[in-house]
Enzyme design. Structure first.
Site, PDB file in Angstrom:
ATOM      1  N   HIS A  64       1.674   8.637   3.124  1.00 38.82           N
ATOM      2  CA  HIS A  64       2.391   7.635   2.534  1.00 38.82           C
ATOM      3  C   HIS A  64       2.753   7.747   1.092  1.00 38.82           C
ATOM      4  O   HIS A  64       3.791   7.456   0.348  1.00 38.82           O
ATOM      5  CB  HIS A  64       2.014   6.254   2.675  1.00 38.82           C
ATOM      6  CG  HIS A  64       0.898   5.997   1.788  1.00 38.82           C
ATOM      7  ND1 HIS A  64      -0.551   6.328   2.463  1.00 38.82           N
ATOM      8  CD2 HIS A  64       0.461   5.411   0.946  1.00 38.82           C
ATOM      9  CE1 HIS A  64      -1.436   5.844   1.543  1.00 38.82           C
ATOM     10  NE2 HIS A  64      -0.604   5.358   0.698  1.00 38.82           N
ATOM     11  N   HIS A 113      -2.897  -3.941  -8.384  1.00 38.24           N
ATOM     12  CA  HIS A 113      -3.350  -4.116  -7.035  1.00 38.24           C
ATOM     13  C   HIS A 113      -4.796  -3.935  -6.789  1.00 38.24           C
ATOM     14  O   HIS A 113      -5.422  -2.803  -7.619  1.00 38.24           O
ATOM     15  CB  HIS A 113      -2.540  -3.541  -5.937  1.00 38.24           C
ATOM     16  CG  HIS A 113      -2.892  -2.089  -5.862  1.00 38.24           C
ATOM     17  ND1 HIS A 113      -2.297  -1.165  -6.681  1.00 38.24           N
ATOM     18  CD2 HIS A 113      -3.388  -1.268  -4.704  1.00 38.24           C
ATOM     19  CE1 HIS A 113      -2.630   0.091  -6.493  1.00 38.24           C
ATOM     20  NE2 HIS A 113      -3.254  -0.003  -5.260  1.00 38.24           N
TER      21      HIS A 113
END
Length: 340
Positions: free
Chosen positions: A45, A113
């Site tokens: 990804h 994050h």
């Protein structure tokens, strides 16, 4: 396409630019960045998520790519400063490539994050905005930060933004910000930043000097008789054969090689020339073709041929004559004991 746990995504494969990849690899090594080189390595990804949003890819991709993977999760990892310097070296590599290409540098990795532990779900939009502004206007300041400081401000996994410094290092000091956006849908800050260079082309002698720098360590080796440095070009040419021979470490593969070699050659996609080199046990020819010796000795172990017999064949001598040049009259190989 990598299977990340739930089957690969339904996207077409993307082509690479092998010549540019080899040039970049050789240039980075010459600039003292210790690189590893891969073939048959699936992309995940980190490439397909951003690029499938940026480019049309229903049947194929409109670009060729050179993936550059930097480990930033398993410690120890490169520092922010090291990433920035890697970008500067990457710029030298691209600018010195002799073909005139349009090259875009794409950095991936989420901004703030954290996805593990009791702190998971941490975000810091204020830091994300500050990071993007510093990246554009004062990237050197970002190189002064430690990993712990990045983790404090942006979450442990958010520290992966140091890879954006690789992209920034490839650009001139002054850049034009063409587009910027920010989105925080759930766990990970998603930022998009499009920068355009404002640099000028270097004089031709500068790039030529860098190409000579890339060749410095091997300069003169071409004069050594019977010597074939295992370069990236030789590795690429001999890749199928080397992969085929490396699989001799697999018991079932070597048994099939001994019992049905022609079928195995076809299954592995070997060319007729490559298959014939194996049929004839042409040790010297295999080296000339691009096979590295350390898989030849695996083949020798399977065939019951010692390393010394292979050495003699490469020199065009009988084993008896070759042994006369050795201090000890001994044969050996990498073969172990046969299983009971």
């Amino acid at each position: 396409m990598a299977d990340e746990g739930g089957n690969p995504r339904d996207l077409p494969p993307v082509g690479g630019h092998a010549a540019l990849s080899r040039h970049i690899g050789q240039s980075l090594m010459a600039d003292e960045f210790d690189m590893s080189f891969f073939r048959d390595k699936p992309l995940d990804h980190g490439f397909f998520s951003p690029m499938s949003a940026l480019l049309p890819c229903d049947e194929s991709w409109p670009v060729q790519i050179v993936p550059l993977q930097v480990g930033v999760l398993q410690l120890p990892i490169p520092t922010a400063r090291r990433c920035y310097k890697l970008g500067q070296a990457l710029r030298r590599a691209i600018e010195s490539y002799p073909e005139d290409l349009k090259v875009a540098i794409v950095a991936t990795g989420g901004v703030s994050h954290q996805v593990h532990g009791e702190r998971c779900g941490f975000n810091n939009p204020e830091w994300d905005a500050q990071f993007l502004d510093l990246l554009v206007n004062d990237p050197q300041r970002l190189t002064e930060m430690t990993l712990a400081e990045y983790a404090t401000l942006g979450g442990m996994e958010g520290a992966e933004v140091i890879t954006w410094l690789i992209m920034r290092g490839t650009l001139s000091a002054n850049v034009e910000r063409k587009h910027q956006s920010y989105y925080l849908p759930s766990m990970t800050g998603i930022a998009t930043l499009l920068l355009e260079n404002r640099d000028q082309a270097l004089p031709a002698p500068v790039n030529e000097r860098h190409r000579q720098h890339m060749q410095h360590q091997l300069a003169g080796a071409e004069q050594l008789e019977g010597t074939y440095p295992y370069t990236l070009e030789r590795s690429a040419k001999g890749y199928r054969l080397n992969k085929f021979l490396h699989r001799m470490i697999e018991p079932q593969w070597r048994q099939r090689f001994l019992s049905e070699p022609e079928a195995l050659y076809r299954e592995a996609g070997l060319s007729e020339e490559e298959s014939d080199l194996l049929r004839r046990r042409d040790w010297r020819g295999l080296i000339h073709y691009g096979v590295i010796f350390f898989v030849l000795e695996k083949l020798g172990a399977v065939l019951g041929v010692s390393n010394l017999d292979i050495y003699a064949a490469m020199r065009g001598q009988s084993i008896e004559d070759f042994m006369k040049t050795r201090n000890q009259q001994v044969r050996y190989s990498v073969a172990g004991k046969a299983p009971n």
